[in-house]
Design an enzyme around this catalytic site. Sequence first.
Site, PDB file in Angstrom:
ATOM      1  N   SER A 559       0.900  -1.013   0.040  1.00 33.44           N
ATOM      2  CA  SER A 559      -0.040  -0.117   0.003  1.00 33.44           C
ATOM      3  C   SER A 559       0.688   1.120  -0.056  1.00 33.44           C
ATOM      4  O   SER A 559       1.864   1.484  -0.870  1.00 33.44           O
ATOM      5  CB  SER A 559      -0.800  -0.055   1.202  1.00 33.44           C
ATOM      6  OG  SER A 559      -1.969   0.969   1.166  1.00 33.44           O
ATOM      7  N   ASP A 647      -8.965  -5.582  -5.043  1.00 35.19           N
ATOM      8  CA  ASP A 647      -8.749  -4.565  -4.319  1.00 35.19           C
ATOM      9  C   ASP A 647      -9.502  -3.144  -4.415  1.00 35.19           C
ATOM     10  O   ASP A 647      -9.687  -2.711  -5.471  1.00 35.19           O
ATOM     11  CB  ASP A 647      -6.984  -4.052  -4.364  1.00 35.19           C
ATOM     12  CG  ASP A 647      -6.610  -2.850  -3.485  1.00 35.19           C
ATOM     13  OD1 ASP A 647      -7.379  -2.468  -2.466  1.00 35.19           O
ATOM     14  OD2 ASP A 647      -5.296  -2.880  -3.320  1.00 35.19           O
ATOM     15  N   HIS A 679      -7.046  -5.688  -0.725  1.00 41.29           N
ATOM     16  CA  HIS A 679      -6.002  -4.868  -0.547  1.00 41.29           C
ATOM     17  C   HIS A 679      -4.839  -5.463   0.376  1.00 41.29           C
ATOM     18  O   HIS A 679      -3.766  -5.431   0.328  1.00 41.29           O
ATOM     19  CB  HIS A 679      -6.702  -3.513   0.120  1.00 41.29           C
ATOM     20  CG  HIS A 679      -5.403  -2.486   0.090  1.00 41.29           C
ATOM     21  ND1 HIS A 679      -4.739  -2.059  -0.854  1.00 41.29           N
ATOM     22  CD2 HIS A 679      -5.082  -1.868   1.332  1.00 41.29           C
ATOM     23  CE1 HIS A 679      -3.973  -1.070  -0.378  1.00 41.29           C
ATOM     24  NE2 HIS A 679      -3.879  -1.036   1.134  1.00 41.29           N
TER      25      HIS A 679
END
Length: 702
Positions: A559, A647, A679
């Site tokens: 991320s 995601d 995610h």
Amino acid sequence: MEPNAITAIYAEISGQPTPVAAGLTEQLVGGEGVCTVTSEWSQNHLVGGSRLRYLQQWTLLVQHKEDRKTVRTVLPPGPCAPLQGELVCSLSPVRGLRAVVRETAGSHQVLEIWDSQGLRKSLDLTALNKHGRVYDDAQFGGLSWSGCETRLLYVAERIRSGSPESPGKPPSGKDRSVYREDWGEGFSSKSLPVLCVVELETGNVSVMQGVPPHVSPGQALWAPGSQAVFFVGWSHEPFRLGLKFCSNRRSALFLLGLDGHCECLSGEDVSVSVSSPRLSPDGTGLVYLQGRVFGPHNQCVSLHQYDLQSKKTSILLDVVNRPNAGECAGIYETLPSSCWSADSQRVVFSSACRNRKDLFVIDRRTKTLAFLSNNQSEVYGSWKLLAIQKDLMVVCCSSPHTPPTLRVGFLPPAGGAVEWHTLHHPAGTFDFHWTVLDVTPPTEEDNTQYSGLDFGAVLVKPRDRFHGDKIPLVVFIHGGPHSQFPAEWNTTTAGLVKLGFAVLMVNYRGSTGFGQDSILSLIGRIGDQDVKDVQRAVATALQRDAALDAQRLAVIGGSHGGFLSCHLVGQYPDVYRACAARNPVVNAATLLGTSDIVDWRYSSVGLLYSYDQIPTAEALAVMLERSPIIHAAQIQTPVLLMIGAKDRRVSPHQGLELYRALKSRDSPVRLLWFPEDGHSLGRVDTQADCFLNTALWLQQHL
């Protein structure tokens, strides 16, 4: 090392069980206090590709000494009991009844009540058709026992009715394809929650009426007298934003009576968010957390107390802007479901504190704050409170070389020390060495608006070097960016160190645990300040530890950690020899319209957000300038990308965008695609695949 050997090491590391919840009951037997600790555990089962859940119980013999209680004897635990199909459970505080929502083979959800004689009650909630699926997440859900233990309160999805005449049937005709908003990444099945009450004597299930139509209720618990409930209501107007990992969503604390009368207790300020309401044992006070809306999606929050008699609210612990050395850095995480002392005068919580996670108690009368970990942070870098009942605390402790450990101790009188007892020892500790690094940016990298901030990192390495060689260093960057790498057990870190790498987990400015000023300092400076901080941490580690090999550096992260990993190999192309990024943010401008947290896309680059925001060329230009894609032409480092196709936070097209940019320049790149993951890339088989491929990638290029 061969793939099979790497997989075997990962199976050992990832198979360490972790306590995730605890419940306590106490009774007098023959004049002696007997306390039962029931703990719920999670354990990865790599062969089966599943995550196991099981219960384990301990019996404690408690001794009363003057004004305090101590644990006299810890009896051996019974065998672990696997939890089959359980979605959510709750232990009643008085009679020790156990409520369970279980999913059957036919996908029906069943509510069960268990006591010492076995199964006492069973209700097929799906067949009753009063609501949709029961929520089993910590954000919305949970089972709450009424004080008389004759009612249960829970949260479920509202039935999507086709018409008033056929409320149980799915929509049809013109309504069949109407778009239904949900609460984003991880909550795609959650749209319209409702509060539900079960009368255990009659088996009647009802949906509470009176919740304001503009809010989605959750985190509900009974008020004293069991004729009303407290709940948090998140505003879903004009539309929903992603809620997972985001404590900055507009919300309020409500009191809803069984008669349908609803009252807002936290005021009508639309710029605040609330969470974690917790009622005191004597029923006179309620504490909850309050933060600000928009801006950082996770930040330092204040602890408020609401007096049920005077109906007045006061701040128990305010936001900490800049903590002094050795002080609490504020609250950054939710409160456990039970956090009160037996006399209803103190609140216990755990929270990030610089590079660690620590345990604290605050007195509501004097507002004095104290540490409870007895300065044992050299043994355990992380203390997490699971529960406290009648002053007995159950905590999960760990460190980078010690897997999760279950400990108990009674809350002492003010100024006293806790006598801790270990219930569950991990199978063993690992032969790693870890240390905490404090890093001060040089003058040229100081943030003039928030001057004088420092940050930190946790360095973990093998205790013995192979043949005296220097150790390759893997720089591990957390996501968020407003989260933390505490000095706790981390599967990825432990696995890599077991393979012979050193790992540097960096808590750059903007990480939780360093005060609100640190968090705010990163707003508008992503892609610059955080990149420099990571690079500064690497230079500091190499300078302080001669065993690390400056010629064999790699960077990994997910991320925002993937965002920084890609920045580093683009801005420092000659430094890193390998990169592995999970669901990285690559181009903030193209991400704007596809993320479930569109507000953060503006806030991160220093722009104000409003629901009616329309993108401008200037805003998109700023987002592009902060993105690692603009450095793609300079990337020489081999890059491994791991992408979850489902995601909703960071579109999978972000990783594909970088993949194509690197492929077109014949730069070494490999992409792993996980069609069923989101995610967090949290499936057990996905995590194993990611670790194996990351280890092989590092081995190949370092």
